[in-house]
Write a protein that holds these residues in place. Structure first.
Motif, PDB file in Angstrom:
ATOM      1  N   ASN A  55     -77.620 -49.691  59.729  1.00  0.00           N
ATOM      2  CA  ASN A  55     -79.079 -49.528  59.781  1.00  0.00           C
ATOM      3  C   ASN A  55     -79.449 -48.060  59.940  1.00  0.00           C
ATOM      4  OD1 ASN A  55     -79.442 -52.379  59.860  1.00  0.00           O
ATOM      5  ND2 ASN A  55     -79.116 -52.379  62.063  1.00  0.00           N
ATOM      6  N   TRP A  56     -80.505 -47.627  59.291  1.00  0.00           N
ATOM      7  CA  TRP A  56     -80.994 -46.266  59.522  1.00  0.00           C
ATOM      8  C   TRP A  56     -81.237 -46.068  61.019  1.00  0.00           C
ATOM      9  CZ3 TRP A  56     -85.473 -44.789  55.609  1.00  0.00           C
ATOM     10  CH2 TRP A  56     -84.944 -44.691  54.324  1.00  0.00           C
ATOM     11  N   ASP A  57     -80.912 -44.883  61.496  1.00  0.00           N
ATOM     12  CA  ASP A  57     -81.195 -44.534  62.891  1.00  0.00           C
ATOM     13  C   ASP A  57     -81.835 -43.145  62.883  1.00  0.00           C
ATOM     14  OD1 ASP A  57     -81.316 -44.659  65.620  1.00  0.00           O
ATOM     15  OD2 ASP A  57     -79.164 -44.873  65.949  1.00  0.00           O
ATOM     16  N   SER A  58     -82.269 -42.691  64.046  1.00  0.00           N
ATOM     17  CA  SER A  58     -82.943 -41.389  64.094  1.00  0.00           C
ATOM     18  C   SER A  58     -82.515 -40.621  65.340  1.00  0.00           C
ATOM     19  CB  SER A  58     -84.468 -41.582  64.114  1.00  0.00           C
ATOM     20  OG  SER A  58     -85.097 -40.346  64.402  1.00  0.00           O
ATOM     21  N   CYS A  59     -82.176 -39.347  65.150  1.00  0.00           N
ATOM     22  CA  CYS A  59     -81.796 -38.504  66.289  1.00  0.00           C
ATOM     23  C   CYS A  59     -83.008 -38.197  67.164  1.00  0.00           C
ATOM     24  CB  CYS A  59     -81.163 -37.201  65.797  1.00  0.00           C
ATOM     25  SG  CYS A  59     -82.288 -36.172  64.829  1.00  0.00           S
ATOM     26  N   GLN A  60     -84.187 -38.646  66.743  1.00  0.00           N
ATOM     27  CA  GLN A  60     -85.387 -38.423  67.549  1.00  0.00           C
ATOM     28  C   GLN A  60     -85.610 -39.519  68.596  1.00  0.00           C
ATOM     29  OE1 GLN A  60     -87.098 -35.330  67.119  1.00  0.00           O
ATOM     30  NE2 GLN A  60     -85.072 -35.310  66.183  1.00  0.00           N
ATOM     31  N   PHE A  61     -84.795 -40.560  68.545  1.00  0.00           N
ATOM     32  CA  PHE A  61     -84.933 -41.655  69.520  1.00  0.00           C
ATOM     33  C   PHE A  61     -84.084 -41.350  70.754  1.00  0.00           C
ATOM     34  CE2 PHE A  61     -85.486 -44.743  65.710  1.00  0.00           C
ATOM     35  CZ  PHE A  61     -86.788 -44.306  65.526  1.00  0.00           C
ATOM     36  N   SER A  87     -82.538 -43.278  72.648  1.00  0.00           N
ATOM     37  CA  SER A  87     -81.325 -44.096  72.748  1.00  0.00           C
ATOM     38  C   SER A  87     -80.214 -43.605  71.804  1.00  0.00           C
ATOM     39  CB  SER A  87     -81.653 -45.555  72.404  1.00  0.00           C
ATOM     40  OG  SER A  87     -82.223 -45.624  71.115  1.00  0.00           O
ATOM     41  N   PHE A  88     -80.546 -42.655  70.946  1.00  0.00           N
ATOM     42  CA  PHE A  88     -79.580 -42.209  69.922  1.00  0.00           C
ATOM     43  C   PHE A  88     -78.314 -41.646  70.561  1.00  0.00           C
ATOM     44  CE2 PHE A  88     -77.988 -39.143  66.725  1.00  0.00           C
ATOM     45  CZ  PHE A  88     -77.930 -39.951  65.609  1.00  0.00           C
ATOM     46  N   THR A  89     -78.481 -40.866  71.632  1.00  0.00           N
ATOM     47  CA  THR A  89     -77.311 -40.259  72.271  1.00  0.00           C
ATOM     48  C   THR A  89     -77.081 -40.804  73.685  1.00  0.00           C
ATOM     49  OG1 THR A  89     -78.784 -38.428  72.805  1.00  0.00           O
ATOM     50  CG2 THR A  89     -77.187 -38.045  71.042  1.00  0.00           C
ATOM     51  N   LYS A 111     -85.145 -31.465  73.203  1.00  0.00           N
ATOM     52  CA  LYS A 111     -83.714 -31.323  72.873  1.00  0.00           C
ATOM     53  C   LYS A 111     -83.376 -32.134  71.619  1.00  0.00           C
ATOM     54  CE  LYS A 111     -82.201 -30.597  77.627  1.00  0.00           C
ATOM     55  NZ  LYS A 111     -81.507 -31.195  78.773  1.00  0.00           N
ATOM     56  N   ARG A 112     -84.058 -33.264  71.491  1.00  0.00           N
ATOM     57  CA  ARG A 112     -83.809 -34.086  70.305  1.00  0.00           C
ATOM     58  C   ARG A 112     -84.385 -33.391  69.064  1.00  0.00           C
ATOM     59  NH1 ARG A 112     -84.211 -38.001  74.548  1.00  0.00           N
ATOM     60  NH2 ARG A 112     -86.446 -38.395  74.509  1.00  0.00           N
ATOM     61  N   TRP A 113     -85.552 -32.761  69.245  1.00  0.00           N
ATOM     62  CA  TRP A 113     -86.145 -32.060  68.098  1.00  0.00           C
ATOM     63  C   TRP A 113     -85.292 -30.825  67.746  1.00  0.00           C
ATOM     64  CZ3 TRP A 113     -88.023 -27.965  65.549  1.00  0.00           C
ATOM     65  CH2 TRP A 113     -88.783 -28.246  64.403  1.00  0.00           C
ATOM     66  N   ARG A 114     -84.784 -30.141  68.766  1.00  0.00           N
ATOM     67  CA  ARG A 114     -83.897 -29.000  68.523  1.00  0.00           C
ATOM     68  C   ARG A 114     -82.702 -29.440  67.672  1.00  0.00           C
ATOM     69  NH1 ARG A 114     -81.111 -27.062  73.867  1.00  0.00           N
ATOM     70  NH2 ARG A 114     -80.228 -29.138  73.587  1.00  0.00           N
ATOM     71  N   ASN A 115     -82.185 -30.631  67.970  1.00  0.00           N
ATOM     72  CA  ASN A 115     -81.042 -31.120  67.199  1.00  0.00           C
ATOM     73  C   ASN A 115     -81.396 -31.278  65.719  1.00  0.00           C
ATOM     74  OD1 ASN A 115     -78.303 -32.505  67.056  1.00  0.00           O
ATOM     75  ND2 ASN A 115     -79.661 -34.003  66.090  1.00  0.00           N
TER      76      ASN A 115
END
Ligand code: SF4
Ligand code: SF4
Length: 342
Positions: free
Chosen positions: A266-272, A274-276, A290-294
């Motif tokens: 499933n598509w996921d997003s580093c902006q969530f 729960s991603f990391t 920090k998520r946006w920096r990524n």
């Protein structure tokens, strides 16, 4: 055949020809009041009046969700069934040059340490018919990141509109030549019609991609206070990642019951958040900035440094879709200036 005239009124014949051979024909069309790339079966469904469709073409090679295996609990143990990808040919018409460039970037990721056939088989069985841009809006910034509105990268066939609304078709790859030969009845001899003027946005003043890359490579900048300032308003909705042609993160989830089900990609997003998120409860990206920096690091550090390709193709989708109008080009200017002042 390497060059020809594709008349607009021959498009239906092309669509029918592709579909009769079991393929699907994708083109910009109006759906829910927005222009999107979508499968069509009629030339009447195609819109020729658009800047950049809302979605990118990645979903035709990398669907939002798909099964990768099926499982069933039997008396003797667990029965596993592989899902084989045998994709039909996909002809993508009206693709913008920025989207065509993005395919090469995503391919690098899906063939890096492992060849993901769910992606590669679909992409290798596609024909990309790019249409050069004769218009742009204030969010387009392809030239700032080194992409041309009449570029051939990633295209199998490059189309340029004539003043009459037809197309000059030039094959760019062997696949493009073969396609034009296969459908030679659709392509007439090039008649030297006058072409519409290509629309080229000016590069954004103050942005230096080299300086951005240098800034990001410098580990001392990782914890710079700039990130919190620049990305404070991000609400973590993930819309930028889902519409971005080069974002390709996914997760694997088992869906079904204890007895039987599917493992899905499933598509996921580093902006969530729960991603990391680790099982321990620790989250190395515990705040939104920090998520946006990524995401910014991915576009201007990971892609160019690790994969020697473009992470951002300047399509402007993330700006158009962001509910809080976090404009990536404003961050690009800030970081360019910050690096210049170091
Ligand atoms: S980061 Fe934004 S502008 Fe760049 S390719 Fe992705 S959606 Fe387009
Ligand atoms: S679309 Fe805007 S608010 Fe949503 S995650 Fe992206 S930058 Fe943040």
């Amino acid at each position: 055949m390497e060059k020809g005239l594709l008349k607009k009124d021959a498009l239906q014949t092309l669509i029918d020809g592709v579909r009769e051979k079991g393929g699907r024909f994708v083109a910009p069309t109006v759906f829910a009041r927005q222009v999107v790339y979508k499968e069509v079966d009629s030339a009447d469904q195609i819109t020729h009046d658009y800047i950049v469709p809302r979605n990118s073409i990645k979903e035709f090679f990398f669907p939002q969700t798909e099964p990768v295996l099926r499982f069933r609990l039997m008396k003797e143990g667990v029965e596993l069934e592989d899902v084989r990808v045998e994709p039909e040919r996909t002809v993508l018409f009206g693709v913008r040059p920025c989207d065509a460039v993005s395919c090469g970037s995503v391919r690098k990721v899906f063939t890096w340490d492992y060849v993901d056939e769910f992606y590669t088989k679909r992409e290798e069985n596609a024909v990309i018919m790019t249409v050069a841009c004769t218009n742009f809006d204030e969010e387009c910034f392809c030239t700032t990141v080194g992409v041309s509105p009449e570029g051939k990268d990633g295209a199998d066939i490059l189309l340029k509109e004539t003043l009459d609304g037809d197309y000059l078709a030039e094959a760019v790859t062997d696949r493009g030549v073969a396609f034009m030969e296969e459908f030679s009845a659709v392509f007439a001899e090039w008649n030297n019609s006058e072409l519409k003027k290509i629309a080229t946005p000016e590069p954004i003043e103050g942005v230096s991609i080299d300086r951005i890359v240098e800034f990001l490579k410098n580990r001392a900048h990782y914890n710079s206070e700039l990130w919190a300032e620049l990305a404070r308003k991000c609400v973590g909705c993930g819309a930028c990642t889902f519409t971005c042609p080069t974002c390709r993160c996914f997760d694997m989830v088992d869906e079904g019951t204890y007895i039987e089900g599917e493992r899905r990609k499933n598509w996921d997003s580093c902006q969530f958040d729960s991603f990391t998120l680790h099982a321990s409860g620790h989250n190395p990206r515990d705040t939104q900035f920090k998520r946006w920096r990524n995401r910014f690091m991915c576009k201007f550090n990971f892609y160019p440094v690790k994969f020697a390709t473009k992470g951002c193709v300047g399509c402007g989708r993330c700006i158009r879709v962001c509910p809080v109008r976090l404009d990536i080009t404003e961050v690009m200017i800030e970081i360019s200036e910050a690096e210049g002042n170091v």
